[in-house]
Write a protein that holds these residues in place. Structure first.
Motif, short mmCIF file in Angstrom:
data_model
loop_
_atom_site.label_atom_id
_atom_site.label_comp_id
_atom_site.label_asym_id
_atom_site.label_seq_id
_atom_site.Cartn_x
_atom_site.Cartn_y
_atom_site.Cartn_z
N PRO A 164 66.98 -34.68 105.27
CA PRO A 164 67.20 -33.25 105.01
C PRO A 164 67.61 -33.00 103.57
N PHE A 165 67.31 -31.80 103.09
CA PHE A 165 67.58 -31.47 101.70
C PHE A 165 69.06 -31.27 101.42
N ALA A 166 69.73 -30.44 102.22
CA ALA A 166 71.09 -30.00 101.90
C ALA A 166 72.08 -31.15 101.71
N PRO A 167 72.10 -32.16 102.59
CA PRO A 167 73.07 -33.25 102.37
C PRO A 167 72.85 -34.01 101.07
N GLN A 168 71.60 -34.05 100.60
CA GLN A 168 71.31 -34.78 99.36
C GLN A 168 71.87 -34.07 98.13
#
Length: 376
Positions: A164-168
């Motif tokens: 997923p994008f957000a955790p990165q």
């Protein structure tokens, strides 16, 4: 393990991998080679998160916006069930495109054989298919592309296995938390076609070193190249912080509530790799939306984003127009620089160049790029 990449000698990669103080640019083939670009498509573009739209661009049920995601025709659709989706625009019958452009619809009807899909992608009409044995309408819905909403941006990824994008980008998100990016609306969009590799534009965007040569009367007097700095990164992103040379001057626009004074005055350029670019100053955000089209060309949309609450301010249209004129003027200066860079990269004697310590963002991206291009 020795890293390899077609067309790259081992010492070329070692130069890029060196610490910043000793580092070199990517080899020329990284920009000009069709083979390298094809590898980018497979290993980067079709595995990465792409920002496709802001929520306000599809604000009402039935609103849609058509785009191309790494060769896949897609559309961002606000369904009548109130859910925002990213759907393939390719008809499940004979592969014609069911939509172009933007607008508002209840149905997407293929112009070829009139198969019709609702705003959730479900096939609701397939004329004259009565004799097709075992025809399962539910199995012929438009393909839904994996999507995510981050700070009001609608992102999509063709890779079902990508993280997923957000955790990165958690640290990146917290860095800009006070700017309230989720409050933004797209006030105007500028469109350009350019004859360079996409990394030429990203690299230019992410360093202030060129202010002294390219923007001597626009950016350099306000944001001195020598003062720019880049914080450490713990993910696939980089931030260029350009302190204001005149911090005591009043802000042109009222800043978002909660911004510290230096945040309102300083200029920030950021990239979530590979090419999600934001230029941020106070209440104003320029979103550079890139669409690579080959090793030597790209489409660019510069979206002027402003807080929704600024629409109520007196002279809002003048604010938008002034921002658009300034953004165009800066980009025209950058066009001339990038044209010159591309001419040099296309020359037979050109090789790698040494990076300046002021080009830390480029160095950070080069490490990420090599990880994607040489890894499994």
């Amino acid at each position: 393990m020795v890293e390899t990449l077609p067309g790259f000698a081992g010492e070329m990669i070692a130069r890029v991998r060196a610490p910043l103080a000793q580092a070199w640019t990517l080899p020329v083939a990284a920009y000009t080679s069709g083979e390298v670009y094809a590898r980018e498509e497979a290993r980067i573009f079709r595995r990465s998160w792409w920002p496709l739209a802001r929520l306000d661009q599809v604000g009402s049920p039935g609103d849609y916006l058509s785009l191309d995601l790494a060769g896949q025709p897609v559309m961002v659709v606000h369904g009548h069930d109130r859910k925002v989706r990213v759907l393939s625009r390719v008809c499940r019958h004979r592969a014609a495109l069911v939509a172009e452009g933007a607008g508002n619809r209840k149905l997407f009807t293929c112009p070829y054989h009139s198969w019709s899909y609702d705003t959730g992608g479900a096939l609701v009409r397939a004329p004259l298919m009565e004799g097709a044995e075992g025809f399962d309408r539910a199995a012929c819905n438009l393909t839904e592309i994996r999507s995510e909403i981050w700070e009001g941006f609608i992102l999509a990824n063709l890779d079902a296995e990508a993280p997923p994008f957000a955790p990165q980008v958690d640290t990146y998100t917290r860095y800009f938390e006070n700017f309230r990016l989720s409050d933004l609306i797209v006030a105007r969009t500028l469109e350009f076609e350019h004859g360079w590799n996409w990394k030429v534009l990203v690299e230019n965007f992410m360093e202030a070193y060129h202010h002294i040569g390219v923007h001597p009367e626009t950016f350099e007097p306000a944001f001195h190249a020598r003062d720019s700095r880049v914080p450490e990164s713990d993910g696939p992103w980089s931030i260029l912080h350009m302190p204001s040379a005149h911090p005591d001057e009043p802000s042109i626009l009222p800043p978002p509530p909660g911004l510290e004074d230096w945040q309102a005055k300083d200029l920030f350029a950021s990239v979530a790799f590979p090419h999600f670019l934001l230029g941020i100053q106070g209440a104003s955000v320029l979103w550079y939306q890139l669409f690579p089209k080959g090793p030597d060309r790209l489409s660019l949309k510069i979206h002027i984003c402003l807080p929704f609450w600024l629409q109520e301010a007196e002279g809002f249209e003048e604010i938008v127009e002034g921002t658009a004129q300034f953004a165009t003027a800066i980009h025209m200066e950058d066009i001339a620089a990038n044209d010159s860079v591309w001419a040099g990269l296309s020359a037979p004697l050109t090789g790698q160049g040494r990076l300046s310590p002021l080009e830390k963002s480029i160095w950070q991206m080069n490490q990420w790029w090599l990880d994607q291009m040489t890894g499994v």
